[in-house]
Design a protein around this motif. Sequence first.
Motif, PDB file in Angstrom:
ATOM      1  N   TRP A  15     -18.529  24.020  33.885  1.00  0.00           N
ATOM      2  CA  TRP A  15     -17.425  24.451  33.024  1.00  0.00           C
ATOM      3  C   TRP A  15     -16.527  25.443  33.756  1.00  0.00           C
ATOM      4  N   VAL A  16     -17.133  26.454  34.354  1.00  0.00           N
ATOM      5  CA  VAL A  16     -16.356  27.497  35.034  1.00  0.00           C
ATOM      6  C   VAL A  16     -15.564  26.914  36.211  1.00  0.00           C
ATOM      7  N   ALA A  35     -18.980  19.993  31.544  1.00  0.00           N
ATOM      8  CA  ALA A  35     -20.245  20.590  31.113  1.00  0.00           C
ATOM      9  C   ALA A  35     -21.142  19.546  30.459  1.00  0.00           C
ATOM     10  N   ALA A  67     -24.580  23.345  33.510  1.00  0.00           N
ATOM     11  CA  ALA A  67     -23.455  23.057  32.614  1.00  0.00           C
ATOM     12  C   ALA A  67     -22.430  24.184  32.653  1.00  0.00           C
ATOM     13  N   LEU A  68     -22.903  25.437  32.696  1.00  0.00           N
ATOM     14  CA  LEU A  68     -22.000  26.590  32.755  1.00  0.00           C
ATOM     15  C   LEU A  68     -21.210  26.594  34.066  1.00  0.00           C
ATOM     16  N   VAL A  69     -21.883  26.315  35.166  1.00  0.00           N
ATOM     17  CA  VAL A  69     -21.201  26.266  36.466  1.00  0.00           C
ATOM     18  C   VAL A  69     -20.134  25.170  36.463  1.00  0.00           C
ATOM     19  N   TRP A  84     -33.223  26.156  30.860  1.00  0.00           N
ATOM     20  CA  TRP A  84     -32.331  27.171  31.422  1.00  0.00           C
ATOM     21  C   TRP A  84     -31.538  26.623  32.600  1.00  0.00           C
ATOM     22  N   ALA A 112     -28.719  24.433  31.268  1.00  0.00           N
ATOM     23  CA  ALA A 112     -27.653  25.283  30.738  1.00  0.00           C
ATOM     24  C   ALA A 112     -26.861  25.933  31.872  1.00  0.00           C
ATOM     25  N   LEU A 113     -27.530  26.366  32.918  1.00  0.00           N
ATOM     26  CA  LEU A 113     -26.851  27.004  34.045  1.00  0.00           C
ATOM     27  C   LEU A 113     -25.938  26.022  34.764  1.00  0.00           C
TER      28      LEU A 113
END
Length: 232
Positions: free
Chosen positions: A105-106, A69, A101-103, A95, A98-99
């Motif tokens: 991480w997941v 991330a 980075a979230l992808v 945004w 952040a999106l």
Amino acid sequence: MANFATHTGVAAAIGSSLSTALLVTAQLDAISSLFLLFFFIAGTLLPDIDVDKARPVRWLFNIFALMAALMAVVLTHPQDPGSFWTFSEPQQPGWRVALIALVAWVFTRYPLAWFFQRFTRHRGLCHSLLIASIWALGWIHLGLSFLAVDDLIIWLQGLAIFLGFILHLLLDELYSVDFEGARLKRSFGSALKIYQKDFISGSLLALVALTALIWLLPWPESLLNWIQPWFN
């Protein structure tokens, strides 16, 4: 095989001794010494990345997911070259950063973790010197490419990963010796190996990856200059 508590306990004891020695001899500052301890302990956990649903695997992939991330943020929101923490003018909306980075991480925490657990077996290729070298040089390549940190620190972190990895393998082999019965257990020799004999294709791919990393990395001049006075 040494258990999780043994690996982390021995790694913490040896790693803290080494990092403290470098700190008190003014070889490194406090922050760099602390990070070196972190990378040494992380290195001792890496060989058990192939253990299904084990505590080291959860810890490692939580760390990997966080690093993925952060790396996604670095790549989509470039940093000021003069500072590790200060961002330059954003080239992407907040945004979107952040999106992404979230992808990252997941994906790292779940599909990638599942892949390792599904297609690796314990004490297989992940318990080899080939993979130890790939982890170490892989981090060095990422660090030199994306982090605004002194080259020497990155090389030392990679070395700490490698030494921590080797410590894990040595402990596993030590626990494969029955000192009371003066005999070797059947597991002896399965932890510390150069490559996996019954997985030649995977070993060859690992060798190709290692060769590519060696080719891509610069000559470790800063590390050699740092080590040289120790032998004079």
